[in-house]
Design a protein around this motif. Structure first.
Motif, PDB file in Angstrom:
ATOM      1  N   PRO A  38      41.440  35.748  45.328  1.00  0.00           N
ATOM      2  CA  PRO A  38      40.488  35.721  46.437  1.00  0.00           C
ATOM      3  C   PRO A  38      39.117  36.255  46.012  1.00  0.00           C
ATOM      4  CG  PRO A  38      41.895  37.639  46.652  1.00  0.00           C
ATOM      5  CD  PRO A  38      42.383  36.874  45.444  1.00  0.00           C
ATOM      6  N   TYR A  39      38.107  35.724  46.666  1.00  0.00           N
ATOM      7  CA  TYR A  39      36.734  36.189  46.442  1.00  0.00           C
ATOM      8  C   TYR A  39      36.452  37.255  47.496  1.00  0.00           C
ATOM      9  CZ  TYR A  39      36.928  31.429  44.609  1.00  0.00           C
ATOM     10  OH  TYR A  39      37.320  30.276  43.990  1.00  0.00           O
ATOM     11  N   ARG A  40      36.197  38.453  47.067  1.00  0.00           N
ATOM     12  CA  ARG A  40      35.951  39.530  48.027  1.00  0.00           C
ATOM     13  C   ARG A  40      34.537  39.462  48.598  1.00  0.00           C
ATOM     14  NH1 ARG A  40      35.701  41.203  43.143  1.00  0.00           N
ATOM     15  NH2 ARG A  40      33.971  42.440  42.379  1.00  0.00           N
ATOM     16  N   ASP A  41      33.637  38.830  47.842  1.00  0.00           N
ATOM     17  CA  ASP A  41      32.250  38.713  48.293  1.00  0.00           C
ATOM     18  C   ASP A  41      31.562  37.601  47.496  1.00  0.00           C
ATOM     19  OD1 ASP A  41      31.720  39.830  45.755  1.00  0.00           O
ATOM     20  OD2 ASP A  41      31.385  41.838  46.588  1.00  0.00           O
ATOM     21  N   ARG A  42      30.308  37.394  47.802  1.00  0.00           N
ATOM     22  CA  ARG A  42      29.499  36.359  47.143  1.00  0.00           C
ATOM     23  C   ARG A  42      29.471  36.566  45.626  1.00  0.00           C
ATOM     24  NH1 ARG A  42      25.183  33.251  49.415  1.00  0.00           N
ATOM     25  NH2 ARG A  42      25.559  34.430  51.323  1.00  0.00           N
ATOM     26  N   ASP A  43      29.315  37.818  45.209  1.00  0.00           N
ATOM     27  CA  ASP A  43      29.257  38.112  43.776  1.00  0.00           C
ATOM     28  C   ASP A  43      30.542  37.705  43.061  1.00  0.00           C
ATOM     29  OD1 ASP A  43      26.672  39.104  44.021  1.00  0.00           O
ATOM     30  OD2 ASP A  43      27.314  41.199  44.103  1.00  0.00           O
ATOM     31  N   ALA A  44      31.668  37.893  43.713  1.00  0.00           N
ATOM     32  CA  ALA A  44      32.947  37.503  43.101  1.00  0.00           C
ATOM     33  C   ALA A  44      33.034  35.980  42.952  1.00  0.00           C
ATOM     34  CB  ALA A  44      34.111  38.024  43.937  1.00  0.00           C
ATOM     35  N   PHE A  45      32.517  35.241  43.926  1.00  0.00           N
ATOM     36  CA  PHE A  45      32.499  33.779  43.842  1.00  0.00           C
ATOM     37  C   PHE A  45      31.597  33.354  42.687  1.00  0.00           C
ATOM     38  CE2 PHE A  45      32.879  30.113  47.185  1.00  0.00           C
ATOM     39  CZ  PHE A  45      33.300  29.223  46.211  1.00  0.00           C
TER      40      PHE A  45
END
Length: 171
Positions: free
Chosen positions: A45-52
């Motif tokens: 899962p992407y926890r936030d935009r930065d992770a994506f």
């Protein structure tokens, strides 16, 4: 007290919950490489935009030359956005209104580049004018194939980041 969910959080929750095949189709609208889509999906899962964005960066670094070819195949030639393709039109807005002589120079430079490298000239065109894209094309034409592939990898990453942001901002 917890913070209320932002629109980006809501989109991320949806992206994190989407079935793999459905997500792959959505991701392939960002980048046409099947390998890229798979690697980005597996980073959930992407926890936030930065992770994506980090998933995009990691996937871009892992792409083979054939995967990069797949990714480039989804892009229109600079100077000739795909008719009816809103993404292509938006990203190449800088060529709209360019004079015919400049567009002819851009077409000739594209043809020479494609003959040399075997693929379209790829640049993150967002915010660039036809003149600056032509200058970049001419500047990069002398590169060797390996150097150019790495530049393309970086340009694809920038394009993907912009498209990811658009997905997150517009849902």
């Amino acid at each position: 007290m917890t913070q209320p969910a932002t629109p980006t959080d809501i989109v991320l929750d949806r992206v994190n919950a989407i079935d793999g095949e459905v997500l792959d189709a959505l991701l392939k609208e960002i980048c046409s490489s099947h390998t890229w889509a798979t690697l980005v999906r597996l980073a959930r899962p992407y926890r936030d935009r930065d992770a994506f964005h980090a998933a995009n960066a990691g996937a871009m670094e892992a792409l083979s030359p054939a995967d990069l070819d797949d990714a480039m195949a989804g892009h229109a030639r600079i100077g000739t956005p795909k008719p009816g393709d809103a993404t292509s039109q938006r990203e190449q807005a800088g060529v709209q209104g360019a004079d015919e002589a400049l567009l002819a120079d851009l077409a000739a430079a594209n043809a020479s580049y494609e003959e040399k490298f075997g693929h379209v000239f790829l640049i993150c065109a967002t915010g660039r004018t036809a003149e600056t894209m032509l200058a970049a094309l001419r500047e990069r034409h002398p590169n060797d194939a390996a150097t150019e592939r790495e530049i393309v990898r970086g340009e694809l990453r920038k394009i993907n980041d912009i498209r990811i942001d658009r997905l997150l901002d517009e849902g």
